[in-house]
Design an enzyme around this catalytic site. Sequence first.
Site, PDB file in Angstrom:
ATOM      1  N   HIS A 164      31.067  39.923  43.132  1.00  0.00           N
ATOM      2  CA  HIS A 164      31.028  40.405  41.609  1.00  0.00           C
ATOM      3  C   HIS A 164      32.176  39.849  40.994  1.00  0.00           C
ATOM      4  O   HIS A 164      32.418  40.504  39.834  1.00  0.00           O
ATOM      5  CB  HIS A 164      30.866  41.707  41.518  1.00  0.00           C
ATOM      6  CG  HIS A 164      29.612  42.036  40.830  1.00  0.00           C
ATOM      7  ND1 HIS A 164      28.264  42.536  40.883  1.00  0.00           N
ATOM      8  CD2 HIS A 164      29.645  42.008  39.271  1.00  0.00           C
ATOM      9  CE1 HIS A 164      27.488  42.761  39.835  1.00  0.00           C
ATOM     10  NE2 HIS A 164      28.206  42.557  38.915  1.00  0.00           N
ATOM     11  N   ALA A 178      26.296  38.596  32.089  1.00  0.00           N
ATOM     12  CA  ALA A 178      25.750  39.352  30.916  1.00  0.00           C
ATOM     13  C   ALA A 178      26.450  38.890  29.655  1.00  0.00           C
ATOM     14  O   ALA A 178      27.506  38.374  29.765  1.00  0.00           O
ATOM     15  CB  ALA A 178      26.133  40.855  31.168  1.00  0.00           C
ATOM     16  N   TYR A 222      36.622  41.362  28.155  1.00  0.00           N
ATOM     17  CA  TYR A 222      35.744  41.824  28.875  1.00  0.00           C
ATOM     18  C   TYR A 222      35.197  40.938  29.982  1.00  0.00           C
ATOM     19  O   TYR A 222      34.799  40.792  30.898  1.00  0.00           O
ATOM     20  CB  TYR A 222      34.277  41.838  28.089  1.00  0.00           C
ATOM     21  CG  TYR A 222      33.023  42.214  28.650  1.00  0.00           C
ATOM     22  CD1 TYR A 222      32.815  43.584  29.387  1.00  0.00           C
ATOM     23  CD2 TYR A 222      32.147  41.044  28.594  1.00  0.00           C
ATOM     24  CE1 TYR A 222      31.584  43.696  29.937  1.00  0.00           C
ATOM     25  CE2 TYR A 222      30.884  41.447  29.236  1.00  0.00           C
ATOM     26  CZ  TYR A 222      30.557  42.520  29.885  1.00  0.00           C
ATOM     27  OH  TYR A 222      29.265  42.699  30.569  1.00  0.00           O
ATOM     28  N   GLY A 273      35.493  32.334  41.597  1.00  0.00           N
ATOM     29  CA  GLY A 273      36.597  31.665  41.434  1.00  0.00           C
ATOM     30  C   GLY A 273      36.736  30.230  41.606  1.00  0.00           C
ATOM     31  O   GLY A 273      37.788  29.677  41.416  1.00  0.00           O
ATOM     32  N   ASP A 299      29.461  32.275  45.244  1.00  0.00           N
ATOM     33  CA  ASP A 299      30.226  32.293  43.909  1.00  0.00           C
ATOM     34  C   ASP A 299      31.642  32.987  43.875  1.00  0.00           C
ATOM     35  O   ASP A 299      31.914  33.696  44.794  1.00  0.00           O
ATOM     36  CB  ASP A 299      29.486  33.052  42.861  1.00  0.00           C
ATOM     37  CG  ASP A 299      29.364  34.362  42.646  1.00  0.00           C
ATOM     38  OD1 ASP A 299      30.170  35.040  43.382  1.00  0.00           O
ATOM     39  OD2 ASP A 299      28.237  35.029  42.165  1.00  0.00           O
ATOM     40  N   ARG A 347      36.758  26.656  40.047  1.00  0.00           N
ATOM     41  CA  ARG A 347      37.412  26.070  38.896  1.00  0.00           C
ATOM     42  C   ARG A 347      37.731  24.779  38.761  1.00  0.00           C
ATOM     43  O   ARG A 347      37.807  24.119  37.768  1.00  0.00           O
ATOM     44  CB  ARG A 347      38.821  26.898  38.334  1.00  0.00           C
ATOM     45  CG  ARG A 347      38.806  28.307  38.112  1.00  0.00           C
ATOM     46  CD  ARG A 347      38.176  28.751  36.814  1.00  0.00           C
ATOM     47  NE  ARG A 347      38.021  29.999  36.675  1.00  0.00           N
ATOM     48  CZ  ARG A 347      37.272  30.970  37.094  1.00  0.00           C
ATOM     49  NH1 ARG A 347      36.165  30.716  37.918  1.00  0.00           N
ATOM     50  NH2 ARG A 347      37.398  32.386  36.620  1.00  0.00           N
TER      51      ARG A 347
END
Length: 361
Positions: free
Chosen positions: A251, A79, A24, A284, A282, A286
Site C-alpha cells: 500500500h 485516491a 498527503y 517504489g 507495485d 521510479r
Amino acid sequence: MNIASISDLEKIAENKLSKHIFGYYSYGAQDMISTKDNSAAFDRIKIYPRVLRDVSNIDTKVNVFGKTLDSPIFIAATALQKLAHSDGEVGAARAAKRRNVVYSLSTFSTGSIEQVAESLNPNLWFQVSFFKDKNITLSLINRAEKAGFQAIIVTVDMPYSGRRLPDIREPLTVPDHISFANFVSETDDKPSDGWIGHHVVHGVESNLSWDSIKWIKANTKLPVLAKGILSPEDAKLAVEAKIDGIIVSNHGGRQLDSVPATIDALPGVADAVQNRIPVFFDGGVRRGTDVFKAIAYGATAVFVGRPNLFGLAYNGEKGVDLVLDILNEEFKLSMALAGCSSVKQINRSYVRKMPTYTSKL
C-alpha cells in the site's frame, strides 16, 4: 530544464503542489520505514547483463487475461487525483489508453467510474474496498462492470487505516470543488453529510476472510485480483481461493510500517504461486531498471502510483504521457542493454541481490 527522469518530475510536483497536498501523496505510515525502503530496496539488486545478443528489435508486449498490452507498465489506483490537476483520473486514463496499458481506478477517486469509462480506455480495472455495508461494495462492482471495466482489484490490506502521522497532525481537507465522485448523489455535488468521515474511517469492514473474496467472485463475471499480498502463505491461500491474480503491495508503505519492501517480498510470492495465476507488483518503481528487476523476480507487470501523481501535478494528462514515455524508454533500454529482446526472456538469472548498498549520490 529538460525533464529526464521521474525524480525530476517529483521535484517539480513538490514545488507546484501545496505542502499539504504533496505531503498527503508522499507520506506513509508511522516513521515511513517501508515507504522509503520500497524504492531503496531496488538499489540492493544488481542487473547482470548478457552480451552479444540480437537486440535490434525490443518487444515490450505482455499478455494479461487474454489481452495483449503494449507494455508491462500500468497505472495504479490512487485516491484524489484531482488534487494534483483538474485532469485527474480521466486524463490519466486517456494517457494509459494511448499506450494500450491498464489504468486502475480507486474507489476514492475524484472522477467517477462512469466518467473514467468515457476515456475509452479498453483496459480499465477497478480497485474496490470492503465496506461494512455490503451493498456499497456490490453497487460499486456492478457499476464498474456495467461501465466496461475489465477486472476488479480487491484491497485486502486495509481492515483499518494505517497510522499516518502527518495526517494526524494536520488532517487533509478536500477543497469544496473536489468530491469523492463515486459517492456523489444525484441531487448533490458532494457526498452526503458525514459520508467521508464515516465510510473512509469507520465504514471499511475489518471482519474479512477468504470467504469475502469468494463472495466478490460470486458477484462478478470479471477477473478478481487481491491487492496487498506480501507473504507466500497468503499467496497460496489466494490460489486455493481461485483468485485470478495477485498484486504484491504494501500500500505504498501507508498501512503497516516495517513490512518488507515489495520487491523483497515479490520472489517469495512468485515462488508460492508457481505460475498458476499472474502476479503483479507495485511499490517504489521510479525507473525502467526497477521494472526490469520486478519482472525478473516474477511480476507479469508493474503498477506505478506516485509517478502518475507527479505527472499530473506537472502538466495534467500530458504530464502522465511524459511519465509513461520516460519509464517505457528506460525499460526498453534496460532490456536491450541486459540482452533481452522480449519481456518473456527476462528471468532471475539477470538479477542478484546485494547484502548492502550505500548511495553517495
